[in-house]
Design a protein around this motif. Structure first.
Motif, PDB file in Angstrom:
ATOM      1  N   UNK A 193       1.310  -1.941  -7.038  1.00  0.00           N
ATOM      2  CA  UNK A 193       1.704  -2.546  -5.755  1.00  0.00           C
ATOM      3  C   UNK A 193       3.222  -2.731  -5.663  1.00  0.00           C
ATOM      4  N   UNK A 194       3.970  -1.674  -5.940  1.00  0.00           N
ATOM      5  CA  UNK A 194       5.432  -1.768  -5.937  1.00  0.00           C
ATOM      6  C   UNK A 194       6.050  -0.800  -4.935  1.00  0.00           C
ATOM      7  N   UNK A 195       7.279  -1.152  -4.507  1.00  0.00           N
ATOM      8  CA  UNK A 195       8.175  -0.306  -3.713  1.00  0.00           C
ATOM      9  C   UNK A 195       7.698  -0.047  -2.286  1.00  0.00           C
ATOM     10  N   UNK A 196       6.522   0.536  -2.133  1.00  0.00           N
ATOM     11  CA  UNK A 196       6.021   0.865  -0.802  1.00  0.00           C
ATOM     12  C   UNK A 196       4.654   0.217  -0.584  1.00  0.00           C
ATOM     13  N   UNK A 197       4.233   0.055   0.680  1.00  0.00           N
ATOM     14  CA  UNK A 197       2.916  -0.527   0.962  1.00  0.00           C
ATOM     15  C   UNK A 197       1.789   0.287   0.322  1.00  0.00           C
ATOM     16  N   UNK A 198       0.697  -0.408   0.030  1.00  0.00           N
ATOM     17  CA  UNK A 198      -0.428   0.237  -0.661  1.00  0.00           C
ATOM     18  C   UNK A 198      -0.966   1.455   0.075  1.00  0.00           C
ATOM     19  N   UNK A 199      -0.973   1.406   1.401  1.00  0.00           N
ATOM     20  CA  UNK A 199      -1.514   2.527   2.167  1.00  0.00           C
ATOM     21  C   UNK A 199      -0.751   3.816   1.934  1.00  0.00           C
ATOM     22  N   UNK A 200       0.552   3.686   1.690  1.00  0.00           N
ATOM     23  CA  UNK A 200       1.375   4.862   1.434  1.00  0.00           C
ATOM     24  C   UNK A 200       1.003   5.486   0.102  1.00  0.00           C
ATOM     25  N   UNK A 201       0.907   4.656  -0.941  1.00  0.00           N
ATOM     26  CA  UNK A 201       0.565   5.177  -2.267  1.00  0.00           C
ATOM     27  C   UNK A 201      -0.856   5.711  -2.309  1.00  0.00           C
ATOM     28  N   UNK A 202      -1.779   5.025  -1.603  1.00  0.00           N
ATOM     29  CA  UNK A 202      -3.158   5.520  -1.611  1.00  0.00           C
ATOM     30  C   UNK A 202      -3.233   6.907  -0.984  1.00  0.00           C
ATOM     31  N   UNK A 203      -2.557   7.078   0.124  1.00  0.00           N
ATOM     32  CA  UNK A 203      -2.576   8.395   0.762  1.00  0.00           C
ATOM     33  C   UNK A 203      -1.834   9.433  -0.077  1.00  0.00           C
ATOM     34  N   UNK A 204      -0.815   8.987  -0.802  1.00  0.00           N
ATOM     35  CA  UNK A 204      -0.153   9.902  -1.711  1.00  0.00           C
ATOM     36  C   UNK A 204      -1.084  10.381  -2.808  1.00  0.00           C
ATOM     37  N   UNK A 205      -2.010   9.498  -3.225  1.00  0.00           N
ATOM     38  CA  UNK A 205      -2.967   9.858  -4.271  1.00  0.00           C
ATOM     39  C   UNK A 205      -4.110  10.710  -3.730  1.00  0.00           C
ATOM     40  N   UNK A 206      -4.468  10.507  -2.475  1.00  0.00           N
ATOM     41  CA  UNK A 206      -5.606  11.221  -1.869  1.00  0.00           C
ATOM     42  C   UNK A 206      -5.169  12.546  -1.248  1.00  0.00           C
ATOM     43  N   UNK A 207      -4.087  12.518  -0.511  1.00  0.00           N
ATOM     44  CA  UNK A 207      -3.664  13.711   0.224  1.00  0.00           C
ATOM     45  C   UNK A 207      -3.186  14.841  -0.690  1.00  0.00           C
ATOM     46  N   UNK A 208      -2.734  14.502  -1.892  1.00  0.00           N
ATOM     47  CA  UNK A 208      -2.319  15.558  -2.823  1.00  0.00           C
ATOM     48  C   UNK A 208      -3.487  16.484  -3.134  1.00  0.00           C
ATOM     49  N   UNK A 209      -4.647  15.900  -3.386  1.00  0.00           N
ATOM     50  CA  UNK A 209      -5.808  16.739  -3.681  1.00  0.00           C
ATOM     51  C   UNK A 209      -6.281  17.474  -2.433  1.00  0.00           C
ATOM     52  N   UNK A 210      -6.249  16.810  -1.287  1.00  0.00           N
ATOM     53  CA  UNK A 210      -6.645  17.486  -0.052  1.00  0.00           C
ATOM     54  C   UNK A 210      -5.745  18.694   0.213  1.00  0.00           C
ATOM     55  N   UNK A 211      -4.448  18.538  -0.048  1.00  0.00           N
ATOM     56  CA  UNK A 211      -3.530  19.659   0.138  1.00  0.00           C
ATOM     57  C   UNK A 211      -3.837  20.783  -0.846  1.00  0.00           C
ATOM     58  N   UNK A 212      -4.102  20.411  -2.109  1.00  0.00           N
ATOM     59  CA  UNK A 212      -4.473  21.433  -3.094  1.00  0.00           C
ATOM     60  C   UNK A 212      -5.728  22.172  -2.645  1.00  0.00           C
ATOM     61  N   UNK A 213      -6.699  21.433  -2.135  1.00  0.00           N
ATOM     62  CA  UNK A 213      -7.954  22.044  -1.705  1.00  0.00           C
ATOM     63  C   UNK A 213      -7.725  23.005  -0.537  1.00  0.00           C
ATOM     64  N   UNK A 214      -6.900  22.595   0.421  1.00  0.00           N
ATOM     65  CA  UNK A 214      -6.578  23.468   1.553  1.00  0.00           C
ATOM     66  C   UNK A 214      -5.890  24.750   1.091  1.00  0.00           C
ATOM     67  N   UNK A 215      -4.891  24.603   0.229  1.00  0.00           N
ATOM     68  CA  UNK A 215      -4.172  25.767  -0.273  1.00  0.00           C
ATOM     69  C   UNK A 215      -5.085  26.675  -1.086  1.00  0.00           C
ATOM     70  N   UNK A 216      -5.962  26.072  -1.875  1.00  0.00           N
ATOM     71  CA  UNK A 216      -6.893  26.858  -2.679  1.00  0.00           C
ATOM     72  C   UNK A 216      -7.851  27.642  -1.794  1.00  0.00           C
ATOM     73  N   UNK A 217      -8.325  27.005  -0.737  1.00  0.00           N
ATOM     74  CA  UNK A 217      -9.207  27.704   0.191  1.00  0.00           C
ATOM     75  C   UNK A 217      -8.521  28.892   0.823  1.00  0.00           C
TER      76      UNK A 217
END
Length: 231
Positions: A193-217
């Motif tokens: 819970x540092x530097x940026x709001x939790x929603x930013x870090x959560x999306x950083x953790x989730x969207x990375x995989x979504x982006x990988x999945x899109x690129x892989x597809x």
């Protein structure tokens, strides 16, 4: 037994269909997820991508929870996004699994992919609501989130070796390492819970995989022929 030209052509056609099918499923998963998230967020009064959690959109009850006012008008839409994306990823895994070869990296990739899919499905099935927190079921929701984020980003990292059995460009293997590591870093910062709001870090953790999945597809669709394994 000698393989005839017709047999060889049929094999390549089958491989091409499988890669395209898996690619389409993996593209559809993130698109479905993000579409459901956008629809649910638009109907949530005062929702902020930066300060709210993604799963707040899937809570069917109203009220304050952990300092956030929960007021999702379309919780079923977000929960459908979680569950649907997990199922679409698993279907893609099933289709592509025979083409990845019998390697330790393949086993790890498939296992981590299943962990991710099961986790995100449980996030949708057991919302992070005050009621589930009171009953103790919030543990299932939390475990699902950890599995979805941790398993997904770990799968992206392992894919750098698992995908050597099919014709994918070198940049794809490298970006799996970069995106997976970035997702893990975002998840670690989320827990602190540092530097940026939790929603930013959560999306950083989730969207990375979504982006990988899109690129892989996209890569699977554009690389329809099975390449030689690179050792």
């Amino acid at each position: 037994m000698l393989q005839t030209p017709t047999d060889s052509t049929d094999t390549r056609n089958t491989v091409g269909v499988e890669l395209v099918t898996a690619g389409l499923l993996w593209i559809l998963g993130p698109v479905w997820y993000l579409l459901c998230e956008a629809i649910a967020a638009a109907a949530f009064p005062g929702y902020s991508y930066a300060t709210f959690y993604i799963s707040d959109l899937g809570v069917p009850t109203f009220g304050d929870f952990q300092g956030r006012p929960l007021h999702s008008q379309l919780p079923a839409v977000m929960d459908a996004g979680f569950i649907g994306s997990g199922l679409l990823f698993v279907l893609g895994l099933v289709v592509i699994a025979p083409r990845l070869g019998r390697r330790a990296a393949t086993v790890w990739f498939l296992l981590l992919g299943l962990i991710h899919a099961m986790g995100i499905v449980f996030v949708g099935l057991v919302p992070g609501s005050p009621e589930n927190a009171a009953s103790g079921l919030i543990v299932i929701h939390g475990a699902g989130a950890v599995a979805a984020i941790g398993g997904g980003n770990a799968a992206a990292i392992v894919s750098a070796r698992a995908f050597r059995a099919i014709a994918v460009p070198t940049w794809h293997r490298r970006i799996g390492l970069v995106l997976g590591a970035s997702g893990w870093c975002s998840a670690a910062l989320l827990t602190m819970h540092v530097w940026l709001p939790d929603g930013v870090w959560e999306r950083g953790a989730v969207y990375t995989f979504l982006l990988w999945q899109l690129l892989s597809g996209a890569v699977l669709i554009s690389n329809r022929r099975e390449g030689e394994s690179k050792r």
